[in-house]
Design a protein around this motif. Sequence first.
Motif, PDB file in Angstrom:
ATOM      1  N   TYR A  92       0.729  -1.143  -0.113  1.00 44.48           N
ATOM      2  CA  TYR A  92       0.015  -0.030  -0.227  1.00 44.48           C
ATOM      3  C   TYR A  92       1.001   2.022   0.261  1.00 44.48           C
ATOM      4  CZ  TYR A  92      -3.480   3.097   1.645  1.00 44.48           C
ATOM      5  OH  TYR A  92      -4.319   4.373   1.072  1.00 44.48           O
ATOM      6  N   SER A  93       0.612   2.245  -0.817  1.00 46.19           N
ATOM      7  CA  SER A  93       1.464   3.387  -1.271  1.00 46.19           C
ATOM      8  C   SER A  93      -0.095   5.048  -0.572  1.00 46.19           C
ATOM      9  CB  SER A  93       1.992   3.446  -2.596  1.00 46.19           C
ATOM     10  OG  SER A  93       2.758   2.576  -2.499  1.00 46.19           O
ATOM     11  N   LYS A  94       0.434   5.402   0.194  1.00 45.60           N
ATOM     12  CA  LYS A  94       0.230   7.252   0.083  1.00 45.60           C
ATOM     13  C   LYS A  94       0.661   7.736   0.232  1.00 45.60           C
ATOM     14  CE  LYS A  94      -4.125   8.899   1.446  1.00 45.60           C
ATOM     15  NZ  LYS A  94      -4.979   8.632   0.335  1.00 45.60           N
ATOM     16  N   ASP A  95       0.624   9.009  -0.416  1.00 46.25           N
ATOM     17  CA  ASP A  95       1.166  10.356  -0.706  1.00 46.25           C
ATOM     18  C   ASP A  95       0.051  11.615  -0.088  1.00 46.25           C
ATOM     19  OD1 ASP A  95       2.916  12.506  -1.825  1.00 46.25           O
ATOM     20  OD2 ASP A  95       2.712  11.908  -4.000  1.00 46.25           O
ATOM     21  N   THR A  96       1.390  12.512   0.525  1.00 50.37           N
ATOM     22  CA  THR A  96       0.158  12.879   1.626  1.00 50.37           C
ATOM     23  C   THR A  96       0.690  14.696   0.883  1.00 50.37           C
ATOM     24  OG1 THR A  96       2.257  13.126   3.204  1.00 50.37           O
ATOM     25  CG2 THR A  96       0.553  11.965   3.857  1.00 50.37           C
ATOM     26  N   GLU A  97       1.512  14.235  -0.511  1.00 49.27           N
ATOM     27  CA  GLU A  97       1.624  16.093  -1.138  1.00 49.27           C
ATOM     28  C   GLU A  97      -0.193  16.130  -1.190  1.00 49.27           C
ATOM     29  OE1 GLU A  97       3.996  18.076  -4.308  1.00 49.27           O
ATOM     30  OE2 GLU A  97       3.944  16.057  -3.977  1.00 49.27           O
ATOM     31  N   ARG A  98       0.086  17.318  -1.337  1.00 49.20           N
ATOM     32  CA  ARG A  98      -1.316  18.081  -1.410  1.00 49.20           C
ATOM     33  C   ARG A  98      -2.253  17.350  -1.195  1.00 49.20           C
ATOM     34  NH1 ARG A  98       1.010  19.267  -6.277  1.00 49.20           N
ATOM     35  NH2 ARG A  98       2.330  21.430  -6.745  1.00 49.20           N
ATOM     36  N   ILE A  99      -2.606  16.906   0.204  1.00 53.21           N
ATOM     37  CA  ILE A  99      -3.403  15.536   0.506  1.00 53.21           C
ATOM     38  C   ILE A  99      -5.252  16.834   0.850  1.00 53.21           C
ATOM     39  CG2 ILE A  99      -2.452  16.190   3.030  1.00 53.21           C
ATOM     40  CD1 ILE A  99      -4.061  12.613   0.828  1.00 53.21           C
ATOM     41  N   LEU A 100      -4.760  18.297   1.242  1.00 55.17           N
ATOM     42  CA  LEU A 100      -5.889  18.864   1.527  1.00 55.17           C
ATOM     43  C   LEU A 100      -6.114  19.629   0.312  1.00 55.17           C
ATOM     44  CD1 LEU A 100      -5.331  19.377   5.651  1.00 55.17           C
ATOM     45  CD2 LEU A 100      -6.533  17.149   4.354  1.00 55.17           C
ATOM     46  N   GLU A 101      -5.590  20.095  -1.034  1.00 56.86           N
ATOM     47  CA  GLU A 101      -6.289  20.310  -1.910  1.00 56.86           C
ATOM     48  C   GLU A 101      -6.615  19.478  -2.300  1.00 56.86           C
ATOM     49  OE1 GLU A 101      -2.793  21.917  -3.142  1.00 56.86           O
ATOM     50  OE2 GLU A 101      -1.699  22.354  -1.685  1.00 56.86           O
ATOM     51  N   PRO A 102      -8.168  20.243  -3.537  1.00 59.18           N
ATOM     52  CA  PRO A 102      -8.457  19.258  -4.419  1.00 59.18           C
ATOM     53  C   PRO A 102      -7.707  19.278  -5.427  1.00 59.18           C
ATOM     54  CG  PRO A 102      -8.747  22.245  -4.435  1.00 59.18           C
ATOM     55  CD  PRO A 102      -8.397  21.660  -2.790  1.00 59.18           C
TER      56      PRO A 102
ATOM     57  N   THR B 258      -4.417  32.812  15.805  1.00 56.74           N
ATOM     58  CA  THR B 258      -6.089  33.382  15.955  1.00 56.74           C
ATOM     59  C   THR B 258      -7.039  32.500  15.857  1.00 56.74           C
ATOM     60  OG1 THR B 258      -6.334  34.607  13.594  1.00 56.74           O
ATOM     61  CG2 THR B 258      -5.131  35.593  16.153  1.00 56.74           C
ATOM     62  N   GLU B 259      -6.811  31.576  14.590  1.00 57.28           N
ATOM     63  CA  GLU B 259      -7.201  30.635  13.143  1.00 57.28           C
ATOM     64  C   GLU B 259      -7.603  29.048  14.862  1.00 57.28           C
ATOM     65  OE1 GLU B 259      -9.211  31.110   9.634  1.00 57.28           O
ATOM     66  OE2 GLU B 259      -7.499  30.250   9.658  1.00 57.28           O
ATOM     67  N   LEU B 260      -8.082  28.637  15.887  1.00 55.84           N
ATOM     68  CA  LEU B 260      -7.627  27.204  15.635  1.00 55.84           C
ATOM     69  C   LEU B 260      -8.581  26.776  15.771  1.00 55.84           C
ATOM     70  CD1 LEU B 260      -8.958  29.049  19.756  1.00 55.84           C
ATOM     71  CD2 LEU B 260      -6.327  28.614  19.003  1.00 55.84           C
ATOM     72  N   LYS B 261      -9.154  26.029  14.285  1.00 56.00           N
ATOM     73  CA  LYS B 261      -9.945  25.571  14.114  1.00 56.00           C
ATOM     74  C   LYS B 261     -10.686  25.917  12.765  1.00 56.00           C
ATOM     75  CE  LYS B 261     -12.874  21.256  14.791  1.00 56.00           C
ATOM     76  NZ  LYS B 261     -13.946  20.266  15.391  1.00 56.00           N
ATOM     77  N   THR B 262     -10.562  25.624  11.749  1.00 59.43           N
ATOM     78  CA  THR B 262     -10.661  25.619  10.586  1.00 59.43           C
ATOM     79  C   THR B 262     -10.972  24.350   9.918  1.00 59.43           C
ATOM     80  OG1 THR B 262     -10.341  26.941   8.395  1.00 59.43           O
ATOM     81  CG2 THR B 262      -8.995  25.753   9.093  1.00 59.43           C
ATOM     82  N   SER B 263     -12.010  24.037   8.000  1.00 54.96           N
ATOM     83  CA  SER B 263     -11.734  22.850   7.745  1.00 54.96           C
ATOM     84  C   SER B 263     -10.661  22.889   6.024  1.00 54.96           C
ATOM     85  CB  SER B 263     -13.360  22.669   7.126  1.00 54.96           C
ATOM     86  OG  SER B 263     -13.695  23.565   6.396  1.00 54.96           O
ATOM     87  N   ALA B 264     -10.646  21.862   5.323  1.00 54.55           N
ATOM     88  CA  ALA B 264     -10.164  21.761   4.326  1.00 54.55           C
ATOM     89  C   ALA B 264     -11.090  22.217   3.131  1.00 54.55           C
ATOM     90  CB  ALA B 264      -8.960  21.048   4.099  1.00 54.55           C
ATOM     91  N   GLY B 265     -12.420  21.899   3.238  1.00 51.04           N
ATOM     92  CA  GLY B 265     -12.920  21.175   2.538  1.00 51.04           C
ATOM     93  C   GLY B 265     -13.538  20.467   1.938  1.00 51.04           C
ATOM     94  N   ALA B 266     -14.981  20.551   1.268  1.00 54.00           N
ATOM     95  CA  ALA B 266     -14.893  19.150   0.116  1.00 54.00           C
ATOM     96  C   ALA B 266     -14.146  18.629  -0.304  1.00 54.00           C
ATOM     97  CB  ALA B 266     -16.205  18.419   0.248  1.00 54.00           C
ATOM     98  N   ILE B 267     -13.264  17.265   0.042  1.00 56.61           N
ATOM     99  CA  ILE B 267     -12.561  16.762  -1.286  1.00 56.61           C
ATOM    100  C   ILE B 267     -12.756  15.354  -0.553  1.00 56.61           C
ATOM    101  CG2 ILE B 267     -10.194  16.635  -1.908  1.00 56.61           C
ATOM    102  CD1 ILE B 267      -9.221  19.043  -0.187  1.00 56.61           C
TER     103      ILE B 267
END
Length: 351
Positions: free
Chosen positions: A155-165, A252-261
């Motif tokens: 198994y392989s997993k790439d974390t580059e741009r993992i939270l970008e569409p 200042t931003e303690l919590k946010t989200s990456a958006g629906a992906i």
Amino acid sequence: YIDKNTVTIIQHRKANDYTALDCASKVIDIQVIETPPHKKDDTYATALLILTEEELVVIDLLDEELPEFRLPYLSPIHSSPVTSVKYLPHCTNTFLELLKSTEPPSKYSKNPWPITGGKLDIDGEPRMTDLVVTGHEDGAINIWLVSTCMMRLVYSKDTERILEPPQTGIEDAFGEYDEEITMRSVGKYNPYLNEPNLKIQKIELCPFSRTLCVSNKKGEVYKFVFNPARRTIDTPICTVDLSPPTEPDKPTELKTSAGAIDFPPGLQPELCIRVFPPSSILTMALNPSAGLLSFGNAYGLAIFDIQSHKEIHAVCTLDKTDPCYDQPFSNMTRGEKLRRTFSIRASRSSK
């Protein structure tokens, strides 16, 4: 083709059908496997073996798409420099089979491995398996089966741009070549580094809860959970402050989200923790039954609830006599920030 290491395949199924296989390292030798072997009449090519300086690549010539074969041995563990290793003995076969089931069906050839010989004489499949998880410089995470004398990539997993569409509309990098030629990258070796801060520092994996936690050089901690179905996830992003009290510019931003992906089946990100000031995570421990994750860097340590996404405890461990204690991190240049991190680690190691 310019300075590329390529092997060109010309097929006669269609007119002017050329495919150039782009290898990331120098090609040493090639060998065509024919069936039936050692006969001059009625032979046809079934596979192409490409030996490069860094890896072995085997191409299925019976399929028009020319897919690669999954290597049962000789997998390049150093496809990118290994920066972190985690050994997991006596894992259940259930987790291993789940990882294998998430592989895209079109990625590898469906035909049997074309090379015969060199088979291991193993009496039955082991009930428990040994796994090794490797983190790499380019942000990739690989899970290997090491129950036998061979290391087999499962198994392989790439974390580059993992939270970008996913990026769309990108021009073909090989557009300058003739349209009749199809240029395709093959193999897993990757000598190119797009972002040095993606280097995986620490790995924690629990095969029973199917939870993977990894940290990288820029102070990001990711929690992955296995899911057999494709899902659209809005991954929450939390911030943990380990800066000294004298730091004027607190996050200042303690919590946010990456958006629906949309994420394919497999290990999917369910949480991202960004540590301030951003620096390498030096230690990390996971307690999956309690749902707690602890981690620390050169500035301090924290305990985080990865189930409810809440900070349990965070403390800066810098000594007040340290010259970096009163120097604001936010006012420093990039080079000063790097030197500060090294000075903190050096002063602590001398003690």
